[in-house]
Design an enzyme around this catalytic site. Sequence first.
Site, PDB file in Angstrom:
ATOM      1  CE1 TYR A 101      -1.952   0.033   4.501  1.00  0.00           C
ATOM      2  CE2 TYR A 101      -0.115  -0.448   3.138  1.00  0.00           C
ATOM      3  CZ  TYR A 101      -0.576  -0.043   3.795  1.00  0.00           C
ATOM      4  OH  TYR A 101      -0.178   1.675   5.142  1.00  0.00           O
ATOM      5  CD  GLU A 186      -2.678   3.340   5.730  1.00  0.00           C
ATOM      6  OE1 GLU A 186      -1.836   2.711   5.837  1.00  0.00           O
ATOM      7  OE2 GLU A 186      -3.640   3.669   5.555  1.00  0.00           O
TER       8      GLU A 186
END
Length: 357
Positions: A101, A186
């Site tokens: 992530y 992101e």
Amino acid sequence: MELCEYRGKSILREHGIPVPEGRVVESAGEAKEAAAELGGEVVLKAQVPAGGRGKAGGVKFAASPEEAAEAAEALLGMSIRGYRVERLLVEQKLEIQKELYACVTVDREAGMPLVMLSSEGGVEIEQVPEHLIARTHVEPLLGLQPYMARELGAEAGLRGSELRQVAEVLHRMYEVFRSRDALLVEVNPLALTPGGAFAADAKLTIDDDAWFRQGMEHQEERQRYVELSGSIGCIVNGAGLAMATMDTLKRLGGEPANFLDIGGGAGAEAMRSAVARVVSNPQVKVLLVNILGGITRCDEIARGIVEAVRELSLPVVVRLMGTNEEEGRKILRSAGIEVERDMLAAAKLAVELSKSI
Ligand code: GDP
Ligand code: MN
């Protein structure tokens, strides 16, 4: 404004971040062609500006062009978080060995950009224990220094070439964040594959106040949509009116299913698509439209409602006042739709209807 994955990925690619090869398609036939061109296994992904598509069934795999056509057939037209799927991204399937992530965002409390990296990718970051997320604030005048990116990678447990590749991606993500006036960049998952690190997904939010200098189009994404858990679908204009409407419904014992803020100055077509979007949520039993006409013209709104409700089987409660109110009322009345002038009365009616169905 949140960008769809394919738009986010094209920005990442421009900044040198590895992205799987892919095509945007709008039909099963195009999906089949794209899969044939890309060769091998492909991934088909619903393009809506919302996360959690995997869980909602918006990501499918296909091993042949025929399978890709079938998957596209199933995906196109489905509804994900209130968005109708009209476009798909067809991409070469990555051989993912590990999902990380990575994100760059604004830490409002610290007043600085924040970069985060975790080896627990693929799931929502809220579910990852805090100690498993490496993070560093960035002094905006200095930017993300290469050593900081490497430290983050090391903290996330990476070594050797993986560490170097991921540090490079983080560095470029920060460049995207800064140069594109983003509030969020992101990448989840940031995929480690035999061919290196790839952005398997991209979620970019561009600061609304920077549209003008980013040359972004406003599009329908100007509409703000929030999903809740009740049964009353709501369309309002303005954030303040949205909050007031939610509060009023709750106070009367009603439960909003969602709300869509069409913003100021919306015309008939924006209103028509707003209705379609709000009622695409199967929880909606009653539609409440609460519009205060200022720069928004009530007659335009009325025309949009009349267009939209032709195909609806739900009860619709309309509260309309302000600019061109009389004309708006006439249009609605002649289509058999009653109009309230008072917000409380409209909310009461909507709550009663939601309980009687
Ligand atoms: P999201 O659910 O909206 O965040 O959509 P993602 O693009 O992140 O896709 C959901 C999940 O599908 C990812 O977490 C991956 O596990 C998986 N996925 C997406 N693309 C690929 C791919 O190219 N190869 C493999 N093996 N899995 C993928
Ligand atoms: Mn994702």
